[in-house]
Design an enzyme around this catalytic site. Structure first.
Site, short mmCIF file in Angstrom:
data_model
loop_
_atom_site.label_atom_id
_atom_site.label_comp_id
_atom_site.label_asym_id
_atom_site.label_seq_id
_atom_site.Cartn_x
_atom_site.Cartn_y
_atom_site.Cartn_z
N ALA A 217 0.94 -1.41 -0.29
CA ALA A 217 -0.22 0.39 -0.16
C ALA A 217 0.79 1.14 -0.01
O ALA A 217 0.99 2.55 -0.74
CB ALA A 217 -0.98 -0.36 1.46
N ASP B 156 9.73 2.40 0.61
CA ASP B 156 8.47 1.50 0.18
C ASP B 156 8.32 2.84 -0.80
O ASP B 156 8.53 3.04 -2.00
CB ASP B 156 7.44 1.68 1.05
CG ASP B 156 7.82 0.91 1.74
OD1 ASP B 156 7.97 -0.50 1.21
OD2 ASP B 156 7.15 0.18 2.90
P1 ATP Z 1 12.72 1.63 5.49
O1 ATP Z 1 12.97 0.18 5.77
O2 ATP Z 1 13.11 2.89 6.66
O3 ATP Z 1 11.95 1.92 5.38
P2 ATP Z 1 14.96 1.14 3.93
O4 ATP Z 1 16.07 0.16 4.52
O5 ATP Z 1 13.99 -0.11 2.89
O6 ATP Z 1 13.94 1.80 4.42
P3 ATP Z 1 16.87 2.67 2.83
O7 ATP Z 1 18.11 2.45 2.41
O8 ATP Z 1 16.96 2.94 4.54
O9 ATP Z 1 15.37 1.16 2.43
O10 ATP Z 1 15.73 3.99 2.90
C1 ATP Z 1 15.24 4.50 1.41
C2 ATP Z 1 15.62 5.81 1.42
O11 ATP Z 1 15.12 7.02 2.42
C3 ATP Z 1 17.37 6.49 0.72
O12 ATP Z 1 17.41 5.63 -0.59
C4 ATP Z 1 17.29 7.95 1.28
O13 ATP Z 1 16.40 8.54 -0.53
C5 ATP Z 1 16.15 7.95 1.96
N1 ATP Z 1 16.42 7.41 2.78
C6 ATP Z 1 16.74 7.19 4.35
N2 ATP Z 1 17.45 7.76 5.43
C7 ATP Z 1 17.45 8.94 5.27
C8 ATP Z 1 18.92 10.20 5.50
N3 ATP Z 1 18.96 9.56 6.93
N4 ATP Z 1 18.61 10.98 5.45
C9 ATP Z 1 18.51 10.99 3.75
N5 ATP Z 1 17.71 9.95 3.37
C10 ATP Z 1 17.23 8.88 3.44
O1 RIB Z 2 7.96 -0.55 4.81
C1 RIB Z 2 7.38 -0.04 6.07
C2 RIB Z 2 6.21 -0.73 6.20
O2 RIB Z 2 6.37 -2.18 6.60
C3 RIB Z 2 5.18 -0.33 7.38
O3 RIB Z 2 4.20 0.58 7.05
C4 RIB Z 2 4.77 -1.72 8.51
O4 RIB Z 2 3.27 -1.72 8.25
C5 RIB Z 2 4.91 -2.70 7.97
O5 RIB Z 2 4.35 -3.44 7.08
#
Ligand code: ATP
Ligand code: RIB
Length: 299
Positions: free
Chosen positions: A42, A246
């Site tokens: 979503a 996401d």
């Molecule tokens: P999450 O699980 O927290 O949703 P993720 O681990 O899947 O995220 P990340 O690689 O941490 O993905 O972050 C995805 C994008 O979010 C990065 O490519 C960047 O654009 C942005 N981002 C995340 N953390 C930061 C930060 N501390 N400062 C700026 N941009 C960030």
């Molecule tokens: O990636 C973030 C999402 O992971 C949250 O919105 C939560 O619902 C979990 O599924």
């Protein structure tokens, strides 16, 4: 280009703000509790539709109040919900989330109705209506593999965000045009604990076409046979990173839909995701195309 289809999970996120995350067996006090619409599928669908492109979301929610609120939010965002199933057999998916003062989080997902998405539901989808099909791993994997096969056969461009982290069979990876893990997910996928470059090489050697790795505050990088493209993230204040990955995936798909090349699509995806970490919640933190473009112009 035909519309985007996102197949995946939908959750109600119950988010507690805490000074620091609890350790095993520990109780900590929270300072607030907020309720947001979330779920990886979503979130990606909402990020894409807010970027101004047509998006259908396929998944499942219960007939409970969380399901009602979720559907109302989807309608407000303008998602096509023809392939969203409502079921009395399970409650809507829920995620219990703790976020600390540095924006770090812990998440427990109780899938509920998301766990009922199956091959039969996927078979109701007319994939030829769509140009891009986007998947994650927060619904049963057999449904994801089946959807990827059908999307590939129908000629859709396919994107897989392999989250939550899991291994993916090589014959399924062969159906994916853009594989988009974060560093942790890449480690699990590649079964390799080396550098990002070393792990990327393992994936390209197994036949992955375009590997896009999100790197948190370091932005993102794309690896393919043509080489590597890296896009840094802007320095931004971090409130809550839930759903940043996401947001990246949804906006990357939206930018491809709009006809941008991989590099420019990465710039928009990084900008949108970085914008989202400055606000609480997942979908609640996603901007529109104007806001994304404004930040991208400074990159
Ligand atoms: P999450 O699980 O927290 O949703 P993720 O681990 O899947 O995220 P990340 O690689 O941490 O993905 O972050 C995805 C994008 O979010 C990065 O490519 C960047 O654009 C942005 N981002 C995340 N953390 C930061 C930060 N501390 N400062 C700026 N941009 C960030
Ligand atoms: O990636 C973030 C999402 O992971 C949250 O919105 C939560 O619902 C979990 O599924």
């Amino acid at each position: 280009m035909k519309p985007i289809l996102v197949i995946g999970s939908s959750n109600t996120d119950l988010v507690a703000s805490v000074e620091r995350l609890p350790g095993e067996g520990e109780t900590v006090m929270g300072s607030s509790l907020q309720k947001f619409t979330g779920g990886k599928g979503a979130n990606q669908a909402v990020a894409a539709v807010r970027a101004g492109v047509p998006v259908a979301f396929a998944g499942a929610v219960g007939t409970d109040a969380f399901g009602d609120e979720t559907i109302q939010a989807f309608q407000t965002d303008g998602l096509d919900l023809r392939y969203l199933r409502r079921t009395e057999s399970a409650p809507s998916g829920t995620a219990l989330i703790a976020v600390d003062r540095n924006g770090r989080n812990q998440i427990v997902v109780v899938p509920g109705a998301n766990g009922l998405v199956d091959r039969e539901q996927i078979d109701t989808i007319e994939f030829s209506e769509f140009g891009l099909a986007v998947f994650q791993l927060e619904i049963p994997h057999p449904a994801v593999w089946h959807g990827l096969k059908k999307a590939h056969e129908a000629g859709c461009i396919t994107l897989l965000n392999p989250a939550p982290a899991a291994t993916v069979p090589a014959e399924i990876l062969a159906l994916v045009d853009y594989l988009i893990p974060n560093e942790h997910e890449l480690k699990i996928l590649s079964q390799n604990g080396g550098t990002v470059e070393q792990m990327a090489k393992v994936m390209l050697d197994t036949g992955v076409k375009n590997l896009i790795v999100t790197l948190g505050s370091n932005g993102a990088a794309c690896f393919s046979r043509e080489g590597q493209i890296s896009v840094p993230a802007p320095g931004v204040p971090v409130v809550d990173t839930v759903g940043a990955g996401d947001c990246f995936v949804g906006v990357f798909a939206a930018a491809l839909y709009k006809g941008f090349d991989i590099e420019q699509s990465l710039v928009y995806a990084v900008s949108a995701a970085s914008l989202s970490v400055g606000k609480a919640g997942a979908q609640a933190s996603y901007g529109d195309w104007d806001a994304i473009q404004e930040l991208a112009a400074t990159t």
